[in-house]
Design an enzyme around this catalytic site. Structure first.
Site, mmCIF file in Angstrom:
data_model
loop_
_atom_site.group_PDB
_atom_site.id
_atom_site.type_symbol
_atom_site.label_atom_id
_atom_site.label_comp_id
_atom_site.label_asym_id
_atom_site.label_seq_id
_atom_site.Cartn_x
_atom_site.Cartn_y
_atom_site.Cartn_z
ATOM 1 N N ASP A 47 119.137 37.683 137.596
ATOM 2 C CA ASP A 47 119.559 36.346 137.211
ATOM 3 C C ASP A 47 120.942 36.456 136.571
ATOM 4 O O ASP A 47 121.141 37.238 135.637
ATOM 5 C CB ASP A 47 118.552 35.723 136.234
ATOM 6 C CG ASP A 47 118.625 34.209 136.241
ATOM 7 O OD1 ASP A 47 119.729 33.666 136.033
ATOM 8 O OD2 ASP A 47 117.587 33.564 136.462
ATOM 9 N N SER A 88 119.082 28.182 137.990
ATOM 10 C CA SER A 88 118.107 29.144 138.523
ATOM 11 C C SER A 88 116.974 28.465 139.279
ATOM 12 O O SER A 88 116.336 29.099 140.117
ATOM 13 C CB SER A 88 117.537 29.993 137.391
ATOM 14 O OG SER A 88 118.558 30.784 136.843
ATOM 15 N N HIS A 139 109.253 30.929 133.774
ATOM 16 C CA HIS A 139 110.666 30.521 133.817
ATOM 17 C C HIS A 139 111.074 30.201 135.253
ATOM 18 O O HIS A 139 110.365 30.538 136.197
ATOM 19 C CB HIS A 139 111.541 31.631 133.226
ATOM 20 C CG HIS A 139 112.673 31.093 132.417
ATOM 21 N ND1 HIS A 139 113.957 31.017 132.905
ATOM 22 C CD2 HIS A 139 112.712 30.575 131.169
ATOM 23 C CE1 HIS A 139 114.740 30.480 131.978
ATOM 24 N NE2 HIS A 139 114.014 30.209 130.918
ATOM 25 N N THR A 141 113.113 31.194 137.737
ATOM 26 C CA THR A 141 113.154 32.105 138.890
ATOM 27 C C THR A 141 111.752 32.537 139.334
ATOM 28 O O THR A 141 111.401 32.347 140.507
ATOM 29 C CB THR A 141 114.056 33.312 138.599
ATOM 30 O OG1 THR A 141 115.331 32.819 138.188
ATOM 31 C CG2 THR A 141 114.210 34.206 139.809
ATOM 32 N N GLU A 267 112.330 39.981 138.751
ATOM 33 C CA GLU A 267 113.553 39.366 138.234
ATOM 34 C C GLU A 267 114.060 40.067 136.977
ATOM 35 O O GLU A 267 113.287 40.314 136.051
ATOM 36 C CB GLU A 267 113.316 37.887 137.874
ATOM 37 C CG GLU A 267 114.615 37.219 137.422
ATOM 38 C CD GLU A 267 114.448 35.983 136.538
ATOM 39 O OE1 GLU A 267 113.394 35.832 135.899
ATOM 40 O OE2 GLU A 267 115.403 35.191 136.468
ATOM 41 N N ASP A 272 121.292 37.149 132.767
ATOM 42 C CA ASP A 272 121.819 35.786 132.645
ATOM 43 C C ASP A 272 121.973 35.369 131.185
ATOM 44 O O ASP A 272 123.015 34.844 130.786
ATOM 45 C CB ASP A 272 120.874 34.832 133.373
ATOM 46 C CG ASP A 272 121.343 33.390 133.325
ATOM 47 O OD1 ASP A 272 122.395 33.096 133.914
ATOM 48 O OD2 ASP A 272 120.655 32.559 132.695
ATOM 49 N N HIS A 276 125.370 34.279 129.322
ATOM 50 C CA HIS A 276 125.603 32.990 128.658
ATOM 51 C C HIS A 276 126.230 33.237 127.291
ATOM 52 O O HIS A 276 127.119 32.511 126.861
ATOM 53 C CB HIS A 276 124.283 32.232 128.471
ATOM 54 C CG HIS A 276 123.825 31.475 129.681
ATOM 55 N ND1 HIS A 276 124.422 30.304 130.096
ATOM 56 C CD2 HIS A 276 122.826 31.714 130.558
ATOM 57 C CE1 HIS A 276 123.798 29.854 131.193
ATOM 58 N NE2 HIS A 276 122.826 30.698 131.493
ATOM 59 N N ASP A 315 121.017 35.242 141.629
ATOM 60 C CA ASP A 315 120.870 33.816 141.968
ATOM 61 C C ASP A 315 122.178 33.054 141.771
ATOM 62 O O ASP A 315 122.381 31.999 142.342
ATOM 63 C CB ASP A 315 119.697 33.169 141.223
ATOM 64 C CG ASP A 315 119.788 33.293 139.707
ATOM 65 O OD1 ASP A 315 120.683 34.010 139.202
ATOM 66 O OD2 ASP A 315 118.960 32.659 139.022
ATOM 67 N N HIS A 316 123.062 33.627 140.932
ATOM 68 C CA HIS A 316 124.378 33.045 140.679
ATOM 69 C C HIS A 316 125.087 33.973 139.708
ATOM 70 O O HIS A 316 124.439 34.811 139.071
ATOM 71 C CB HIS A 316 124.274 31.642 140.052
ATOM 72 C CG HIS A 316 123.317 31.590 138.896
ATOM 73 N ND1 HIS A 316 123.601 32.160 137.663
ATOM 74 C CD2 HIS A 316 122.053 31.111 138.785
ATOM 75 C CE1 HIS A 316 122.570 32.002 136.863
ATOM 76 N NE2 HIS A 316 121.602 31.379 137.512
HETATM 77 ZN ZN LIG Z 1 121.503 30.779 133.134
#
Ligand SMILES: [Zn+2]
Length: 497
Positions: A47, A88, A139, A141, A267, A272, A276, A315-316
């Site tokens: 993630d 996500s 969550h 994902t 995952e 991620d 952030h 995922d990004h």
């Molecule tokens: Zn995020």
């Protein structure tokens, strides 16, 4: 007609025009009659793991990641149906089902029609199914593989969908709303429902390690320490009594192994969260933890090379991480990152909290200096020219300012755009510390949110070559269907009875 309408609609918003123009045409790389099928399918999702996250992790260790050595490497675009920069839920839905969906939607198309996921398709084929995540197991994902809800924040409903999925193994973090406190229609306790449905629940390492493959066994395994939002700890903070992502993967493989094969999604969810918060070291360490989990799958592949497919993707991207920073020009010094001892989360939750308790009314900047040096390696004396750990005068000023705001218990919220640029929604001192350390090492950040940069997809095993090239995240699902012997298409579910 429909198409003309669609185009007219898209022309209204420049963003959507850009979005559709940037999406590679789907289907091109999925094969309708792919001649081979994989019995064992692994899908690893980092993630927030874009190309820079992988490159930074490799630069940190000085050697390629396991995923870097895979024979197939592709580039995957990530946009959602309604926003260029995805989340996500939409991204997970795209990868699990092959449909573009909207931000926040899980397991449904943009019109809220439920779509079948790879995991559900595998189950129908008689395979066993496992879902592992380092964040809470409800969550976005992980939930994209078993839930069909209009909002990713319906944690209680998602937990109940998990129980109903009848999948064989769930592992990692816990549940965010087991009792339905935030649900409009609570359905009881998720863990109790799981027990009645025949799940074995474990929440400590000893019982976890003792689990043995036996007929009919269904497991929900939760790490003993849930650090934040029911998630496993950051890898950098993990204690010996915690279960690593690689250990979860290894146990999943052991328990899922059967003559019909299995589908396992793992995952790395906290890459991620670290991004952030712009904490490069926490992100790197969690990326490496995911790569170790991939290595477990790779060892399995080496034993079953004609029957196994491993796909690893993100995922990004998150944070707009890059290798290079204006202040350090062409220089990089990734070794200095090894001086960071805790994640941003542990530093603000534990270290800073304890500091505040101990200094009480007279917490001054001089007192925090040794704490900073001990946890991040940053030094307040010396020559910044010869030692990148030595703070430049402007950086010390930034830290002092951030310290004052932290001690005033100021939690910056988005109302003031200038302070948001400095701290996001994070503790001012902590985020300034990771910024300074990362910048001096040569890592730059541009956002506290996701970005629209494409990600890398890597694959090895049966059908791996399908994952070469440049394609959309919806194609990732379709390619996987091809290798599962299925027609690569979005499959709508029968309306719920
Ligand atoms: Zn995020």
């Amino acid at each position: 007609m429909v198409r003309a309408k669609k185009v007219a609609k898209a022309l209204v918003l420049f963003g959507l025009v850009a979005l559709s123009a940037l999406q590679p045409q789907g289907g091109l790389w999925a094969a309708d009659d792919y001649p081979r099928t994989a019995k064992y399918i692994f899908l690893f999702i980092g993630d927030g793991m874009g190309i820079p996250q992988r490159a930074a992790a490799s630069a940190y260790t000085g050697k390629p990641l396991t995923v870097d050595t895979f024979p197939a490497q592709g580039v995957t675009t990530t946009a959602a149906a309604d926003r260029f920069i995805t989340d996500s839920a939409a991204a997970g839905t795209a990868m699990a089902s092959g449909t573009k969906s909207r931000i926040g939607y899980l397991g449904v198309d943009p019109n809220l029609r439920p779509v079948k996921t790879l995991a559900e398709m595998a189950k129908e084929q008689g395979k066993k199914v496992g879902i592992v995540s380092s964040v809470s197991i409800d969550h976005a994902t992980p939930a994209a593989f078993y839930a069909h809800v209009p909002s990713r924040s319906m944690y209680h409903e998602i937990g109940m969908a998990l129980v109903k999925s009848d999948f064989d193994f769930f592992g990692g973090g816990g549940f965010k709303d087991p009792d339905g406190k935030k649900s409009k229609a609570p359905q009881g306790n998720v863990l109790e429902a799981a027990r009645s449905a025949g799940y074995t629940l474990v929440d400590n390492k000893r019982d976890f390690m003792a689990l043995k493959n036996s007929p009919g066994l269904k497991v929900i395994a939760i790490n003993p320490w849930l650090q934040d939002s029911a998630a496993m700890p950051y890898e950098i903070d993990r204690r010996s009594e915690d279960i690593s992502l690689a250990e979860f993967t290894e146990k999943a493989v052991e328990l899922l192994d059967n003559p019909q094969g299995f589908f396992l999604m793992v995952e790395g969810g906290k890459i991620d969260w670290a991004c952030h918060a712009n904490d490069g070291v926490a992100a790197i360490r969690d990326t490496l933890a995911l790569d170790e989990a991939v290595r477990v799958a790779f060892h399995f592949y080496e034993k079953h090379p004609q029957e196994t497919l491993i796909v690893v993707t993100g995922d990004h991207e998150c944070g707009g991480l890059t290798l290079g920073f204006a202040g350090t020009k062409y220089e990089t010094e990734f070794n200095m990152l090894k001086h960071q001892k805790v994640s941003f989360q542990k530093f603000s939750d534990e270290v800073l909290k304890q500091f505040r308790q101990e200094c009480g009314a007279d917490c001054d900047f001089e007192k925090i200096k040794p704490v900073i040096t001990a946890n991040f390696g940053l030094k307040f004396t010396g020559d910044p020219q010869s030692d990148p750990l030595v703070l430049k005068p402007y950086q010390e000023a930034m830290l002092r300012e951030a310290f004052e705001r932290s001690m005033a218990a100021e939690r910056i919220k988005a109302d003031d755009p200038e302070t948001y640029l400095l701290y996001g929604d994070y503790d001012p001192l902590t985020v300034t510390l990771t910024h300074v350390l990362n910048n001096n090492a040569g890592l730059g950040w541009t956002s506290f949110q996701h970005t629209g940069a494409p990600v890398t997809t890597s694959a090895v095993g049966v059908g791996a070559e399908l994952f070469n090239g440049y394609y959309d995240n919806t194609d990732l699902a379709k390619k996987t269907m091809s290798v599962m012997g299925l027609t690569p298409q979005v499959v709508y579910m029968a309306e719920a009875a």
